[in-house]
Enzyme design. Structure first.
Site, PDB file in Angstrom:
ATOM      1  N   SER A  38       0.813  -1.210   0.000  1.00 46.90           N
ATOM      2  CA  SER A  38       0.000   0.000   0.000  1.00 46.90           C
ATOM      3  C   SER A  38       0.847   1.261   0.000  1.00 46.90           C
ATOM      4  CB  SER A  38      -0.902  -0.012   1.246  1.00 46.90           C
ATOM      5  OG  SER A  38      -1.399   1.269   1.529  1.00 46.90           O
ATOM      6  N   GLY A  39       0.548   2.162  -0.933  1.00 46.86           N
ATOM      7  CA  GLY A  39       1.260   3.432  -0.967  1.00 46.86           C
ATOM      8  C   GLY A  39       1.001   4.266   0.269  1.00 46.86           C
ATOM      9  N   LEU A  40      -0.265   4.314   0.711  1.00 47.26           N
ATOM     10  CA  LEU A  40      -0.594   5.043   1.928  1.00 47.26           C
ATOM     11  C   LEU A  40       0.143   4.473   3.126  1.00 47.26           C
ATOM     12  CD1 LEU A  40      -2.264   6.934   3.774  1.00 47.26           C
ATOM     13  CD2 LEU A  40      -4.096   5.227   3.703  1.00 47.26           C
ATOM     14  N   ASP A  50       0.723  10.601   2.067  1.00 49.70           N
ATOM     15  CA  ASP A  50       0.456   9.892   0.814  1.00 49.70           C
ATOM     16  C   ASP A  50       0.205  10.917  -0.291  1.00 49.70           C
ATOM     17  OD1 ASP A  50      -0.047   7.869  -1.022  1.00 49.70           O
ATOM     18  OD2 ASP A  50      -2.147   7.651  -0.434  1.00 49.70           O
ATOM     19  N   ASP A  77       1.137  -0.829  -5.059  1.00 50.26           N
ATOM     20  CA  ASP A  77       0.480   0.434  -5.333  1.00 50.26           C
ATOM     21  C   ASP A  77       1.533   1.388  -5.894  1.00 50.26           C
ATOM     22  OD1 ASP A  77      -0.870   2.818  -5.317  1.00 50.26           O
ATOM     23  OD2 ASP A  77      -1.324   2.823  -3.179  1.00 50.26           O
ATOM     24  N   ASP A  79       1.043   4.285  -7.327  1.00 45.49           N
ATOM     25  CA  ASP A  79       0.506   5.635  -7.514  1.00 45.49           C
ATOM     26  C   ASP A  79       0.279   5.882  -9.003  1.00 45.49           C
ATOM     27  OD1 ASP A  79       0.436   6.079  -4.800  1.00 45.49           O
ATOM     28  OD2 ASP A  79       2.378   7.070  -4.728  1.00 45.49           O
ATOM     29  N   GLU A 106      -2.532   4.372 -11.113  1.00 43.55           N
ATOM     30  CA  GLU A 106      -3.759   5.168 -11.105  1.00 43.55           C
ATOM     31  C   GLU A 106      -3.651   6.341 -12.062  1.00 43.55           C
ATOM     32  OE1 GLU A 106      -3.610   8.204  -7.419  1.00 43.55           O
ATOM     33  OE2 GLU A 106      -3.385   6.093  -6.829  1.00 43.55           O
ATOM     34  N   LYS A 112       0.483  13.096  -6.845  1.00 42.79           N
ATOM     35  CA  LYS A 112      -0.885  12.674  -6.497  1.00 42.79           C
ATOM     36  C   LYS A 112      -1.209  13.071  -5.065  1.00 42.79           C
ATOM     37  CE  LYS A 112      -1.945   9.355  -4.267  1.00 42.79           C
ATOM     38  NZ  LYS A 112      -1.839   7.873  -4.307  1.00 42.79           N
ATOM     39  N   ASN A 114      -3.776  11.442  -1.825  1.00 42.51           N
ATOM     40  CA  ASN A 114      -4.596  10.304  -1.440  1.00 42.51           C
ATOM     41  C   ASN A 114      -6.041  10.522  -1.859  1.00 42.51           C
ATOM     42  OD1 ASN A 114      -6.506   8.961   0.771  1.00 42.51           O
ATOM     43  ND2 ASN A 114      -4.634   7.757   0.623  1.00 42.51           N
ATOM     44  N   SER A 115      -6.673   9.471  -2.355  1.00 40.04           N
ATOM     45  CA  SER A 115      -8.011   9.564  -2.935  1.00 40.04           C
ATOM     46  C   SER A 115      -9.056  10.129  -1.977  1.00 40.04           C
ATOM     47  CB  SER A 115      -8.464   8.175  -3.401  1.00 40.04           C
ATOM     48  OG  SER A 115      -7.607   7.658  -4.380  1.00 40.04           O
ATOM     49  N   ARG A 149      -5.850   1.584 -12.483  1.00 38.47           N
ATOM     50  CA  ARG A 149      -6.761   2.085 -11.445  1.00 38.47           C
ATOM     51  C   ARG A 149      -7.436   3.366 -11.914  1.00 38.47           C
ATOM     52  NH1 ARG A 149      -4.931   3.318  -5.191  1.00 38.47           N
ATOM     53  NH2 ARG A 149      -6.255   5.126  -4.816  1.00 38.47           N
ATOM     54  N   HIS A 180     -12.399   2.603  -8.305  1.00 35.07           N
ATOM     55  CA  HIS A 180     -12.347   3.121  -6.943  1.00 35.07           C
ATOM     56  C   HIS A 180     -13.554   4.014  -6.677  1.00 35.07           C
ATOM     57  CE1 HIS A 180     -10.332   3.335  -3.262  1.00 35.07           C
ATOM     58  NE2 HIS A 180      -9.479   4.312  -3.471  1.00 35.07           N
TER      59      HIS A 180
END
Length: 290
Positions: A38-40, A50, A77, A79, A106, A112, A114-115, A149, A180
Site C-alpha cells: 500500500s502506498g498510503l 500519501d 500500489d 501511484d 492510477e 498525487k 490520497n483519494s 486504477r 475506486h
C-alpha cells in the site's frame, strides 16, 4: 500466483495490505494468498504523507523487504508512476527486479494526493495515461501484472467517464481494472460491473463501503478485493495506546499480557532457522581449538 488470483480464477480473491516485512509475514501467517504493498501505508510507515512525498526508490526498497519476507505474490500500489511514461516504466522494471508480481497504476496527475483527502483530484489525460500503461507493458511484458486504477468516480465524474477510461486502458494492455469509489455503499461499484460486463477482471478497494457483504462482490463477479490499509491502521492504534499507557503508568506491567511476547517475535521471524544454519555452517568451538 498473482495472475491466477486476479486474472484466471473464478473465485473471489483477497489481497492483504503490507507496508514492511513484518506486516507481510503476519499476513502470510494469517493465511492470505497475496499482498498489497500500500502506498498510503508505506508512506505512513516512513513518516510521509500519501502525496508522493516518498520517492519511487524508497518504495521499491520497501517492496524488496516485503517480497523477501514472504512467499506470497505482491501487487504494488505504484501511484501514478511518479511522472510520465519514462518514470512509470522505470518504476515497473525496478519493482520486477525487487520481486514484485504486479503494479497498480492510477490515472492521477503527479504529484498525487490520497483519494480520500479533499475533493479536487485532477485526472490524467486518457491518451497520456494510456501511454504510461503501454510503456510498462512494453518494458515488462507478462512478467508483471498491470492493473489500471480508475479515479474518475473519486474525482466526481460520471459513470460514462469511468467506462470510457476502462476501455481505453484495456486497449493499452492492462490486465485488470481497479475501480475506486469514496461512497459508503457499493452502488457505484455494482453499477460499473454491470456496464463493464467482464471485459477485464475487476479489482476493488472497499475502504469506505466496508459494510457491504462479500456476497455482493461475488454476485457482481468481482475478481479481487484489496484490504488496503488495515494493518497499518491497526498498528497505529495499538502503538498509540501502548505509548499513552506506558507514559501514564511509568511501567509496562499492565500492557505485557496484551502485546506479543519476544518468543512470538522470534518464532515469526524464524530465529530457529538461523540457529540451525549456524550449526551447519559455522565451525564448532571444539574445531577451532584443533
Amino acid at each position: 500466483m498473482l495472475r491466477a488470483q486476479i486474472c484466471s480464477s473464478s473465485e473471489l480473491s483477497f489481497l492483504m495490505e503490507a507496508h514492511d516485512g513484518l506486516s507481510a509475514a503476519i499476513a502470510e501467517r494469517a493465511g492470505f494468498k497475496g499482498l498489497w504493498a500500500s502506498g498510503l501505508s508505506i508512506a505512513c510507515s516512513l513518516g510521509y504523507r500519501d502525496a508522493n512525498e516518498a520517492s519511487w526508490s524508497q518504495l521499491v526498497d520497501v517492496v524488496e523487504r516485503i517480497a523477501d519476507s514472504t512467499t506470497l505474490p505482491v501487487l504494488v500500489d505504484g501511484d501514478g508512476g511518479f511522472g510520465n511514461f519514462n518514470n512509470a516504466r522505470l518504476l515497473a522494471r525496478k519493482l520486477r527486479q525487487r520481486g514484485a508480481a504486479g503494479v497498480a497504476l492510477e490515472d492521477s496527475c503527479f504529484p498525487k494526493m490520497n483519494s480520500f483527502v479533499g475533493d479536487r483530484h485532477p485526472l490524467a489525460d486518457i491518451e497520456e495515461f494510456s501511454g504510461r500503461l503501454r510503456a510498462i507493458k512494453d518494458s515488462t511484458a507478462d512478467d508483471l501484472i498491470l492493473v489500471a486504477r480508475i479515479e474518475a468516480l473519486i474525482a466526481g465524474h460520471d459513470m460514462d467517464e469511468a467506462i470510457l477510461r476502462a476501455h481505453a486502458y484495456a486497449d493499452a494492455g492492462a490486465d485488470a481494472i481497479l475501480i475506486h469509489s469514496r461512497r459508503t455503499a457499493a452502488d457505484e461499484i455494482v453499477a460499473f460491473t454491470r456496464v463493464w460486463q467482464d471485459r477485464l477482471p475487476v479489482v476493488i478497494v472497499p475502504t469506505k463501503y466496508y459494510r457491504t457483504p462479500v456476497s455482493a462482490y461475488r454476485k457482481s463477479r468481482i475478481s479481487t478485493v484489496i484490504w488496503a490499509n488495515h494493518s497499518m491502521r491497526a498498528a497505529m492504534a495499538a502503538m498509540r495506546q501502548v505509548c499513552d499507557r506506558i507514559l501514564a503508568e511509568e511501567s509496562t506491567a499492565s500492557i505485557e499480557p496484551n502485546i506479543a511476547t519476544l518468543d512470538e517475535v522470534f518464532e515469526l521471524l524464524k530465529y530457529d532457522e538461523l540457529a540451525h544454519a549456524e550449526a551447519r555452517y559455522l565451525p564448532h568451538p571444539t574445531d577451532l581449538r584443533q
